[in-house]
Design a protein around this motif. Structure first.
Motif, mmCIF file in Angstrom:
data_model
loop_
_atom_site.group_PDB
_atom_site.id
_atom_site.type_symbol
_atom_site.label_atom_id
_atom_site.label_comp_id
_atom_site.label_asym_id
_atom_site.label_seq_id
_atom_site.Cartn_x
_atom_site.Cartn_y
_atom_site.Cartn_z
ATOM 1 N N GLN A 180 73.482 -12.666 103.885
ATOM 2 C CA GLN A 180 73.119 -12.806 102.264
ATOM 3 C C GLN A 180 72.020 -13.043 101.868
ATOM 4 O O GLN A 180 72.145 -14.122 100.646
ATOM 5 C CB GLN A 180 74.891 -13.464 100.955
ATOM 6 C CG GLN A 180 74.324 -12.637 99.961
ATOM 7 C CD GLN A 180 74.328 -11.573 99.293
ATOM 8 O OE1 GLN A 180 73.440 -10.696 100.550
ATOM 9 N NE2 GLN A 180 74.718 -10.896 98.798
ATOM 10 N N ILE A 181 70.997 -13.477 102.473
ATOM 11 C CA ILE A 181 69.607 -13.808 102.794
ATOM 12 C C ILE A 181 68.494 -13.040 103.292
ATOM 13 O O ILE A 181 69.397 -12.355 103.984
ATOM 14 C CB ILE A 181 69.657 -15.388 103.225
ATOM 15 C CG1 ILE A 181 70.622 -15.340 104.212
ATOM 16 C CG2 ILE A 181 70.985 -16.594 102.343
ATOM 17 C CD1 ILE A 181 70.040 -16.903 105.030
ATOM 18 N N ASN A 182 67.805 -13.297 102.470
ATOM 19 C CA ASN A 182 67.019 -12.955 103.423
ATOM 20 C C ASN A 182 66.017 -13.812 104.420
ATOM 21 O O ASN A 182 65.855 -15.010 104.309
ATOM 22 C CB ASN A 182 65.482 -12.378 102.455
ATOM 23 C CG ASN A 182 65.780 -11.379 101.672
ATOM 24 O OD1 ASN A 182 66.793 -10.574 101.570
ATOM 25 N ND2 ASN A 182 65.305 -11.221 100.395
ATOM 26 N N ASP A 213 70.988 -6.555 99.238
ATOM 27 C CA ASP A 213 69.737 -6.923 99.160
ATOM 28 C C ASP A 213 69.729 -7.762 100.049
ATOM 29 O O ASP A 213 69.083 -9.522 100.103
ATOM 30 C CB ASP A 213 69.459 -7.341 97.855
ATOM 31 C CG ASP A 213 69.689 -6.521 97.040
ATOM 32 O OD1 ASP A 213 69.160 -5.096 97.061
ATOM 33 O OD2 ASP A 213 70.357 -6.232 95.621
HETATM 34 C C1 LIG Z 1 65.319 -10.095 99.577
HETATM 35 O O1 LIG Z 1 64.008 -10.040 99.487
HETATM 36 C C2 LIG Z 1 64.310 -8.398 98.718
HETATM 37 C C3 LIG Z 1 62.885 -7.452 98.876
HETATM 38 O O2 LIG Z 1 61.961 -8.757 98.341
HETATM 39 C C4 LIG Z 1 64.427 -8.833 97.277
HETATM 40 O O3 LIG Z 1 64.968 -7.521 96.430
HETATM 41 C C5 LIG Z 1 66.238 -9.164 96.513
HETATM 42 O O4 LIG Z 1 66.757 -10.054 96.022
HETATM 43 C C6 LIG Z 1 66.285 -10.210 98.362
HETATM 44 N N1 LIG Z 1 67.503 -10.743 98.342
HETATM 45 C C7 LIG Z 1 68.002 -12.478 98.452
HETATM 46 C C8 LIG Z 1 69.671 -12.264 98.903
HETATM 47 O O5 LIG Z 1 67.128 -13.273 98.342
#
Ligand SMILES: *[C@@H]1O[C@H](CO)[C@@H](O)[C@H](O)[C@H]1NC(C)=O
Ligand SMILES: *[C@@H]1O[C@H](CO)[C@@H](O)[C@H](O)[C@H]1NC(C)=O
Length: 526
Positions: A58-60, A79
């Motif tokens: 649940q992270i990028n 997301d």
């Molecule tokens: C991940 O990146 C996307 C696009 O930049 C963003 O919309 C999303 O909120 C991010 N997700 C998290 C969990 O930070």
């Protein structure tokens, strides 16, 4: 709000039950789940060993390589993006040199371990830190068990216990004994509650019957076998008792210094009245008792146990003696105030001293009729107000917004074949962990107003692209086609290479994934 709660506790809630929320998770972003003490990032190599649980992402983040077990899964939350790169990440906390990061949560956490649970008054509320017997720190038979949405879990149900809870909710979905047993048999269920190497998992009864006995409800965990197991986990954390004749309360793993009152109750007894009355009369506002721990509970043997303790047991023994006197006086005058028949006191200061009351049915003098009538009318009015407030609160609750707002688990499963990591996206993976509870529950013939009818629950899935899935009805529970769903010819082809090669940007990578998933479905359809 606080007034409302007090009203409910005193006049309506006879329940000792609380929400027990599971604390550990196997999330990718949780530093505790990695041997290095922090989640992988930059160009780290991620190693997930055999027999690891579902890993919820649940992270990028970016990594350079993903080494997967033969059998396991990474669940991509909404997301979130997992991208692959060879470029170092110089951001804070992420070392520029690539290294292997091993997933550490390879053992399931114990259901019967007190430290894995948080007791709370509400499903999502803060943890209550008031003292509790060890037996009552894990879910009791009248408790509502919650595994919050938006995480993955790895839980050891252990072998051979018959566990009972009031309700069980995992990621927003309420289970019955039947649906939970089906879940345990499913692939998802086995990933979350692994089957032990020897024996079979404990059984789980979801009784859906809350405590409405004014004399209290026994937790049920002070049963010999269960308590022994809880204590095998908990006892090593006990502090050495600082008194010469320490006591062992029922349901406690540690010995304590202080006093234990064991009560036999008679008709008219109310647990809340006893607790509040004794606290008010003996403990409240007395500075010398400010460190005294006070616990009242019903035991499985249908006695009421009052435990008072402190460091060396001196003050708490005093308090216990005072409570005994208070109760004895009441018993001597008919027991009208507390409805107690017999009191046995033990303290760490002297040997046990059973006290049996004399005339239990004696002196019926007491109150004049008018006073009784007044009290009855007063109680009735208060009860009415309490009920109205409770109704009001209940209505508000059922209309409240969804607290976590987590709707869809976009799931991808990976499997490692021929040593080389391969990504496999099942042709259809409409698994919705925290699904649309109204519909889901409805189809299973179970409809609990506490959990249903939230307009937000009927929202459309967040990301249909990533979910090449059938209609919502079939998303109710982990119904995976394990036989063929994960064997995907697609990844024997070149597409796999593109997934593991260095993508230029996160976005194109994410698109790739989506494209693969869609292609994949087209392939299988064709
Ligand atoms: C991940 O990146 C996307 C696009 O930049 C963003 O919309 C999303 O909120 C991010 N997700 C998290 C969990 O930070
Ligand atoms: C890894 O797991 C072991 C055993 O569960 C634990 O003792 C250790 O503290 C964990 N390491 C980290 C860094 O959390």
């Amino acid at each position: 709000m606080r007034i409302v709660v007090i009203f409910i506790v005193i006049f309506i809630g006879q329940s000792e039950a609380v929400f027990k929320r599971w604390l550990p998770n196997t999330d990718f972003g949780n530093p505790k789940n990695w041997k290095s003490g922090r989640p992988p990032c930059g160009n780290d190599i991620v190693v997930i060993q055999e027999e690891s649980p579902s890993v919820f992402l649940q992270i990028n983040t970016t990594i350079s390589e993903l080494r997967l077990p033969k059998n396991g899964e990474i669940v991509l939350g909404p997301d979130s993006t997992l991208a692959f790169t060879n470029n170092a990440d110089h951001s804070a906390g992420c070392l520029s040199s690539a290294s292997e990061k091993e997933f550490n949560a390879t053992y399931p956490s114990d259901w019967l371990d007190p430290k894995n649970w948080c007791s709370s008054d509400t499903e999502t509320g803060g943890c209550i830190n008031s003292p509790r017997l060890d037996s009552e720190m894990v879910p009791c038979r009248y408790d509502d068990v919650v595994f919050p949405k938006g995480h993955s879990y790895f839980v050891n149900l252990d072998i051979g216990f018959d566990l009972t809870v009031n309700t069980l909710k995992i990621a927003g979905k309420s289970f019955t004994s039947g649906t939970f047993s089906d879940f345990l048999g499913s692939r998802e269920g086995r990933l979350m509650f692994p089957v032990p190497r020897t024996g079979s998992r404990s059984t789980m009864t979801i009784q859906r019957r809350s405590c409405n006995d004014p004399t209290g409800c026994a937790c049920g965990n002070d049963d010999d076998k269960l308590l022994k197991h809880i204590c095998s986990i908990q006892s090593p954390h006990c502090r050495l008792a600082q008194c010469k004749s320490s006591l062992q309360p029922t349901g406690s793993c540690c010995r304590i210094c202080g006093g234990i009152l064991t009560l036999t109750f008679a008709s008219g007894f109310r647990l809340d009245k006893l607790r509040d009355g004794l606290k008010r009369n003996v403990l409240d506002g007395k500075d010398e008792y400010k460190n005294v721990v006070f616990m009242v509970s019903k035991t499985t043997t249908n006695k009421i146990q009052i435990v008072l303790s402190d460091e060396n047991g001196l003050k708490s023994s005093d308090a216990a003696k005072q409570m005994e006197e208070t109760l004895d006086n009441d018993i001597a005058t008919g027991g009208f105030r507390y409805g107690v028949r017999e009191v046995i006191l033990e303290t760490s200061q002297d040997s046990s001293k059973p006290v049996t009351p004399g005339a239990q049915k004696g002196s019926q003098e007491s109150m004049p009729g008018g006073e009784i009538a007044g009290i009855v009318v007063g109680l009735f009015v208060v009860l009415l107000i309490g009920l109205l407030l409770a109704f009001f609160v209940y209505r508000r609750k059922t209309r409240g917004p969804d607290d976590l707002g987590f709707k869809v688990f976009d799931k991808m499963s990976f499997r490692n074949k021929f040593k080389k990591p391969q990504v496999e996206v099942p042709p259809s993976f409409g698994f919705r962990f925290g699904g649309p509870s109204t519909e889901t529950i409805g189809t299973q013939g179970f409809d609990n107003p506490m959990y249903g009818s939230n307009p937000l629950e009927n929202e459309k899935p967040l990301d249909l692209e990533l979910m090449p899935t059938p209609p919502i009805d079939s998303e109710e529970q982990p119904t995976f086609d394990t036989e063929r769903g994960f064997d995907n010819p697609l990844y024997d082809t070149a597409v796999q290479e593109s997934f593991f090669s260095d993508p230029t940007s996160i976005n194109s990578d994410a698109l790739d994934l989506k494209q693969q998933a869609t292609d994949n479905q087209n392939d299988t359809n064709a």
